[in-house]
Design a protein around this motif. Structure first.
Motif, mmCIF file in Angstrom:
data_model
loop_
_atom_site.group_PDB
_atom_site.id
_atom_site.type_symbol
_atom_site.label_atom_id
_atom_site.label_comp_id
_atom_site.label_asym_id
_atom_site.label_seq_id
_atom_site.Cartn_x
_atom_site.Cartn_y
_atom_site.Cartn_z
ATOM 1 N N LEU A 346 12.290 -6.759 -11.298
ATOM 2 C CA LEU A 346 13.082 -7.845 -11.869
ATOM 3 C C LEU A 346 14.153 -8.346 -10.908
ATOM 4 N N PRO A 347 14.912 -7.468 -10.222
ATOM 5 C CA PRO A 347 15.886 -7.963 -9.227
ATOM 6 C C PRO A 347 15.226 -8.783 -8.115
ATOM 7 N N THR A 348 14.029 -8.351 -7.691
ATOM 8 C CA THR A 348 13.320 -9.104 -6.651
ATOM 9 C C THR A 348 12.962 -10.496 -7.154
ATOM 10 N N LEU A 349 12.490 -10.582 -8.387
ATOM 11 C CA LEU A 349 12.135 -11.869 -8.967
ATOM 12 C C LEU A 349 13.354 -12.788 -9.045
ATOM 13 N N ARG A 350 14.504 -12.250 -9.455
ATOM 14 C CA ARG A 350 15.727 -13.069 -9.552
ATOM 15 C C ARG A 350 16.120 -13.631 -8.192
ATOM 16 N N VAL A 351 16.142 -12.774 -7.181
ATOM 17 C CA VAL A 351 16.551 -13.217 -5.844
ATOM 18 C C VAL A 351 15.558 -14.226 -5.295
ATOM 19 N N PHE A 352 14.281 -14.007 -5.532
ATOM 20 C CA PHE A 352 13.247 -14.926 -5.061
ATOM 21 C C PHE A 352 13.455 -16.324 -5.657
ATOM 22 N N LEU A 353 13.787 -16.399 -6.932
ATOM 23 C CA LEU A 353 14.045 -17.687 -7.570
ATOM 24 C C LEU A 353 15.344 -18.293 -7.052
ATOM 25 N N ASP A 354 16.368 -17.467 -6.880
ATOM 26 C CA ASP A 354 17.675 -17.978 -6.421
ATOM 27 C C ASP A 354 17.622 -18.517 -5.000
ATOM 28 N N THR A 355 16.709 -18.004 -4.189
ATOM 29 C CA THR A 355 16.603 -18.462 -2.800
ATOM 30 C C THR A 355 15.619 -19.618 -2.645
ATOM 31 N N GLN A 361 14.233 -15.045 3.074
ATOM 32 C CA GLN A 361 15.622 -14.909 2.607
ATOM 33 C C GLN A 361 15.732 -13.820 1.545
ATOM 34 N N THR A 362 14.728 -13.744 0.679
ATOM 35 C CA THR A 362 14.711 -12.690 -0.338
ATOM 36 C C THR A 362 14.704 -11.315 0.323
ATOM 37 N N ALA A 363 13.852 -11.165 1.311
ATOM 38 C CA ALA A 363 13.769 -9.880 2.013
ATOM 39 C C ALA A 363 15.080 -9.530 2.688
ATOM 40 N N THR A 364 15.728 -10.544 3.292
ATOM 41 C CA THR A 364 17.010 -10.301 3.964
ATOM 42 C C THR A 364 18.070 -9.837 2.971
ATOM 43 N N GLN A 365 18.151 -10.526 1.828
ATOM 44 C CA GLN A 365 19.165 -10.156 0.832
ATOM 45 C C GLN A 365 18.913 -8.762 0.256
ATOM 46 N N LEU A 366 17.646 -8.446 0.060
ATOM 47 C CA LEU A 366 17.309 -7.137 -0.520
ATOM 48 C C LEU A 366 17.198 -6.044 0.535
ATOM 49 N N ARG A 367 17.254 -6.442 1.814
ATOM 50 C CA ARG A 367 17.156 -5.488 2.929
ATOM 51 C C ARG A 367 15.820 -4.733 2.891
ATOM 52 N N VAL A 368 14.759 -5.522 2.706
ATOM 53 C CA VAL A 368 13.406 -4.955 2.746
ATOM 54 C C VAL A 368 12.547 -5.833 3.650
ATOM 55 N N HIS A 369 11.334 -5.413 3.918
ATOM 56 C CA HIS A 369 10.397 -6.202 4.719
ATOM 57 C C HIS A 369 9.797 -7.313 3.855
ATOM 58 N N PRO A 370 9.524 -8.510 4.437
ATOM 59 C CA PRO A 370 8.899 -9.580 3.649
ATOM 60 C C PRO A 370 7.611 -9.143 2.960
ATOM 61 N N ASN A 371 6.848 -8.224 3.599
ATOM 62 C CA ASN A 371 5.623 -7.739 2.957
ATOM 63 C C ASN A 371 5.929 -6.997 1.656
ATOM 64 N N THR A 372 7.100 -6.350 1.619
ATOM 65 C CA THR A 372 7.498 -5.646 0.391
ATOM 66 C C THR A 372 7.750 -6.648 -0.731
ATOM 67 N N VAL A 373 8.352 -7.792 -0.377
ATOM 68 C CA VAL A 373 8.577 -8.845 -1.365
ATOM 69 C C VAL A 373 7.231 -9.324 -1.909
ATOM 70 N N ASP A 374 6.282 -9.576 -1.019
ATOM 71 C CA ASP A 374 4.952 -10.021 -1.454
ATOM 72 C C ASP A 374 4.313 -8.995 -2.390
ATOM 73 N N TYR A 375 4.424 -7.718 -2.034
ATOM 74 C CA TYR A 375 3.839 -6.658 -2.855
ATOM 75 C C TYR A 375 4.453 -6.660 -4.262
ATOM 76 N N ARG A 376 5.769 -6.805 -4.321
ATOM 77 C CA ARG A 376 6.432 -6.769 -5.635
ATOM 78 C C ARG A 376 6.057 -7.977 -6.479
ATOM 79 N N LEU A 377 5.950 -9.151 -5.853
ATOM 80 C CA LEU A 377 5.548 -10.336 -6.602
ATOM 81 C C LEU A 377 4.128 -10.201 -7.145
ATOM 82 N N ARG A 378 3.238 -9.588 -6.345
ATOM 83 C CA ARG A 378 1.873 -9.341 -6.836
ATOM 84 C C ARG A 378 1.886 -8.345 -7.992
#
Length: 411
Positions: A346-355, A361-378
């Motif tokens: 849920l935090p990843t989804l919020r940041v993704f929408l806010d950016t 940018q989502t990955a930078t704010q969450l301090r994770v790899h962009p691939n991690t963002v993709d994985y969470r969205l999937r």
């Protein structure tokens, strides 16, 4: 007639000795007040280095004039003392502490130069003390007069008339007889939430004094920006204000709304704290309903963590509707129920929408790899069936998030 240049401490006229070390003497007096009076020990540092330091320096300069000329301050010079006492009254400092500060400050001035007094200068000591007692007699009277005058004005006729009119309007009354004045065509009814000033959270600082100082600055700014007296019922964390307006509600212009937005920014700056407000324009008879609606709009802005500013219902239509209990709201919130308990999704989804759907940018704010963002969205898509890449799903996701936030507050 005494030659006051002969009031000598350490081989130098006392008024010259004290005057030559005025900054150091002022700091010395402040330290004595902080050490000797608990009320001053709990004042914000901003006030000690600002108003308190200025009035101490002014009081010392007045006494230096007495030492130099042998003449006590006149009414114009004592006006400074009265005005300072009025400010202390407005901030809620007890009168015994305000008067005690002058006596303790006078004592500190003599402690400052006492080590330099020579045995043959005892006559100067007695003469200086005689002048000091007369000076304190006058300044104590000025402090009491200024303090009590302000306290009376705070609860005087004008204040009472304003509060009576406010109560009448909130009760649905139309008559202005209680205030002896004619009602304006409309009011901006403003429901305010006032955040904490940094001084209110500092250990050892009296939060009550800091809060009252914040509130005084906010009230001053509120009145300064209105053509007519503002009716208000405020505390340190918020309240209600009725700002008179010269046109009917239907004639409120975009320029008028822009001025209100500027007012909100000015209030935040004056208070030194974030101010979030809901506002409704209404004719006097509509004040009760407008006050309820303005409060609801403010509450919605707070629920959705909107930035400081002033909000109309038109600014928060979707959010407002989703805070009203209904089967549709509950259904929308349930769309994200499968991920609500997942700490990362849920935090990843919020940041993704806010950016703006920016994965980097989502990955930078969450301090994770962009691939991690993709994985969470999937993962979110797999659990909910909603994909952020689909326009129709994106609208549902935004509404579902808003509904979920509303249910957490209202149930």
């Amino acid at each position: 007639m005494t030659d006051h240049n002969r009031i000598v401490f350490g081989g130098m006229p006392l008024h010259l000795r004290l005057g030559s070390q005025l900054p150091e003497l002022t700091a010395f007096v402040i330290k004595r007040l902080v050490d000797g009076l608990d009320v001053y020990n709990r004042l914000p540092a901003e006030e000690l280095s600002g108003d308190v330091a200025r009035i101490i320096e002014q009081a010392i300069r007045l006494f230096l004039g007495v030492l130099r000329t042998g003449t006590l301050p006149d009414s114009a010079e004592l006006a400074i003392v009265r005005e300072s006492a009025a400010r202390r009254a407005e901030e809620g400092l007890p009168i015994d502490a305000v008067i005690g500060a002058y006596h303790l400050g006078a004592q500190a001035c003599f402690e400052f130069v006492e080590p330099e007094v020579q045995p043959d200068e005892l006559g100067s000591v007695f003469e200086a003390h005689r002048l000091l007692f007369n000076y304190l007699r006058l300044t104590t009277g000025a402090v009491a007069a200024g303090y009590l005058s302000e306290r009376q004005s705070m609860f005087g006729d004008e204040h009472g008339a304003r509060q009576a009119l406010l109560a009448t309007l909130l009760d649905g009354g139309r008559s202005a007889d209680v205030a002896g004045t004619r009602l304006p065509p409309s009011y901006f009814v403003v429901s305010l939430s006032i955040g904490k000033h940094p001084d209110e959270t500092i250990a050892g600082v009296d939060p009550g004094v800091a809060g009252r100082r914040k509130l005084r600055r906010l009230r001053t700014e509120l009145d300064r920006r209105s053509r007519e007296p503002v009716l208000s019922m405020l505390s340190a964390d918020g309240g209600l204000a009725l700002i008179p307006h010269h046109t009917a509600p239907a004639s409120v212009s975009l320029e008028d709304w822009s001025r209100l937005e500027a007012l909100a920014a000015a209030l935040s700056k004056a208070a030194g704290a974030p101010v979030v407000a809901g506002v409704v324009a209404t004719e006097p008879a509509g004040v009760p309903d407008a006050a309820r609606l303005a409060g609801e709009v403010r509450e919605v802005a707070m629920i959705y963590a909107k930035p400081p500013g002033i909000y109309r219902l038109a600014d928060l239509l979707l959010e407002y509707q989703l805070t009203r209990p209904s089967p549709a709201r509950d259904h929308l919130a349930s769309l994200l129920a499968p991920v609500a308990g997942k700490p990362d999704l849920l935090p990843t989804l919020r940041v993704f929408l806010d950016t703006g759907l920016n994965r980097r940018q989502t990955a930078t704010q969450l301090r994770v790899h962009p691939n991690t963002v993709d994985y969470r969205l999937r993962k979110i898509a797999g659990l909910t069936g909603l994909q952020v890449a689909r326009h129709e799903d994106l609208l549902s996701i935004r509404a579902a998030l808003s509904a979920l936030d509303a249910t957490k507050v209202h149930g």
